[in-house]
Design a protein around this motif. Structure first.
Motif, PDB file in Angstrom:
ATOM      1  N   VAL A  45      -3.188   7.709   3.971  1.00  0.00           N
ATOM      2  CA  VAL A  45      -2.061   6.811   3.678  1.00  0.00           C
ATOM      3  C   VAL A  45      -1.628   6.084   4.932  1.00  0.00           C
ATOM      4  O   VAL A  45      -1.418   4.858   4.936  1.00  0.00           O
ATOM      5  N   CYS A  48      -4.223   3.495   5.983  1.00  0.00           N
ATOM      6  CA  CYS A  48      -4.182   2.302   5.136  1.00  0.00           C
ATOM      7  C   CYS A  48      -2.918   1.482   5.364  1.00  0.00           C
ATOM      8  O   CYS A  48      -2.939   0.256   5.192  1.00  0.00           O
ATOM      9  N   ALA A  49      -1.808   2.140   5.726  1.00  0.00           N
ATOM     10  CA  ALA A  49      -0.536   1.436   5.869  1.00  0.00           C
ATOM     11  C   ALA A  49      -0.404   0.698   7.191  1.00  0.00           C
ATOM     12  O   ALA A  49       0.512  -0.122   7.348  1.00  0.00           O
ATOM     13  N   LEU A  54      -4.397  -3.152   7.123  1.00  0.00           N
ATOM     14  CA  LEU A  54      -4.095  -4.069   6.020  1.00  0.00           C
ATOM     15  C   LEU A  54      -4.752  -5.427   6.224  1.00  0.00           C
ATOM     16  O   LEU A  54      -5.336  -6.008   5.299  1.00  0.00           O
ATOM     17  N   THR A  71      -2.847   0.980  -0.463  1.00  0.00           N
ATOM     18  CA  THR A  71      -1.929   1.900   0.210  1.00  0.00           C
ATOM     19  C   THR A  71      -1.050   2.627  -0.794  1.00  0.00           C
ATOM     20  O   THR A  71      -0.850   3.850  -0.704  1.00  0.00           O
TER      21      THR A  71
END
Length: 412
Positions: A45, A48-49, A54, A71
């Motif tokens: 997480v 991805c965040a 991104l 995310t």
């Protein structure tokens, strides 16, 4: 902000690896497996965040803001994994646990599907890497997607808070400490991440701008909460063996005076000298070698030396136990000298058992080593009638008594 998020992901990843120290065993244990999955998903997480991730995902897919549903889907999967972890932690009949796990997976699977569908229906062509939640707070379908992922995550974290609070009252020791750390990390997630996100989104609904709560406050608070949660998961599993290794290192060093005295009499195989060996392994090798040396020196024990040393210690005001240790240290030093000088064993009963051989573990050997290091009785004072001159050819490794220069301790 990417650096902070990546650091949290790295800490979570390390925690997952440490918890899964034995992969084969972990795969067979539902609790360990669910713990590792939950921590690993939390790390994903954060990866991805990160704004850098991104941007890379959006560029690779060619879809603006494609990283958002990715995310949010990962976050929902982590929320599901947290609930599964709690279910396995709680235990119960296998069928009940299996049914609850399947229901949780089904519910959050539908949530992930809804997030994907809503993103597909939404009009989100402007790429936003840090403020997507507030920028699209009033956009149809995006608004519902943002609200859904927040509600799904909040439900899992609130359940985790309640369970940790309840269990922390029922357990003690490191498990309670770990639960409290998980509770603190979850509360930071609820208050520092979710509440600030809700506040910023609702403010946008009402025409206000509190975006700094979503972009500046929520990410570091979520990172800190994740690190605390990972520490709570890892602490009860790793601290006991870490303390055991530390005690092994201390005992290995404390046995150095005893090992220096008897090492020439030991016939045990030499331990491997690999630098990566753990302290407990080194301690076991040294313990076995010392016990082997004590057996070899037993025929040389002179009880007259022991009795004189014991009487002197008692006269000096020592307790009976301390007097026994001091006497055995003097007798062992005399036996090592006799063996090194190749003297004939004394005409005494050699079946005497040292205190160090009567107790389990290394505590007895450590006490004997301390007595040797503290007293260092000169053998000539107690055994002058039996002491011939040391052989001229005695090498540097020969045992010539405590009055000689001690050799360097062997590093096992």
């Amino acid at each position: 902000m990417s650096l902070v998020v990546y650091l949290a992901a790295f800490m979570l990843g390390i925690s997952s690896v440490l918890v899964r120290r034995r992969p084969r065993t972990a795969l067979r244990d539902p609790l360990t497996l669910s713990t590792c999955v939950a921590i690993a998903l939390a790390a994903l997480v954060f990866v991805c965040a990160a704004p850098a991730t991104l941007a890379a995902v959006n560029e690779l897919t060619g879809i603006p803001n494609f990283g958002a549903p990715l995310t949010y889907g990962m976050l929902s999967a982590y929320s599901c994994a947290a609930l599964v972890l709690l279910i396995n932690w709680r235990g119960g009949p296998r069928e009940l646990v299996r049914r609850m796990v399947l229901r949780s997976v089904a519910a959050y699977g539908l949530l992930v599907l809804a997030i994907v569908v809503l993103f597909t229906l939404a009009d989100a062509d402007t790429e936003r890497l840090t403020d997507l939640d507030t920028y699209y707070a009033n956009t149809p379908f995006m608004r519902e997607m943002i609200l859904l992922y927040l509600l799904g995550h909040s439900a899992a974290m609130l359940v985790m808070c309640a369970v940790c609070l309840k269990w922390a009252r029922e357990v003690t020791g490191l498990l309670r400490t770990g639960l409290r750390l998980i509770l603190l990390g979850t509360l930071l997630d609820v208050v520092g991440f979710q509440l600030t996100k809700y506040t910023a989104v609702v403010a946008r609904w009402n025409g206000h701008d509190l975006d700094f709560l979503s972009t500046g406050v929520a990410p570091p608070m979520a990172s800190l909460g994740a690190v605390l949660c990972s520490a709570g998961f890892v602490l009860p599993r790793l601290l006991p063996p870490a303390l055991a290794q530390w005690r092994g290192l201390l005992d290995h060093r404390r046995l150095a005076p005893l090992w220096c005295l008897v090492r020439s009499a030991s016939t045990a195989p030499k331990p491997p000298t690999a630098w990566w060996q753990l302290p407990q392994v080194r301690l076991q090798w040294r313990e076995v070698s010392i016990h082997d040396a004590l057996l070899a020196l037993a025929p040389y024990f002179d009880h007259r030396v022991r009795e004189r040393a014991r009487d002197d210690a008692l006269a000096a005001g020592r307790s009976p136990h301390e007097a026994r240790l001091a006497a055995e240290a003097a007798m062992l030093a005399d036996a090592a000298r006799r063996a090194a000088a190749r003297e004939e064993p004394p005409q005494t009963d050699g079946r005497y058992r040292l205190h160090a051989t009567e107790v389990s573990g290394t505590s007895g050997l450590v006490e004997l080593a301390r007595a040797l290091d503290r007293d260092r009785p000169p053998p000539t004072a107690a055994t002058a009638p039996h002491t011939p001159p040391a052989p001229d050819g005695a090498g540097p490794n020969s045992m010539v008594g405590p009055m000689a220069e001690p050799e360097e301790p062997h590093v096992a």
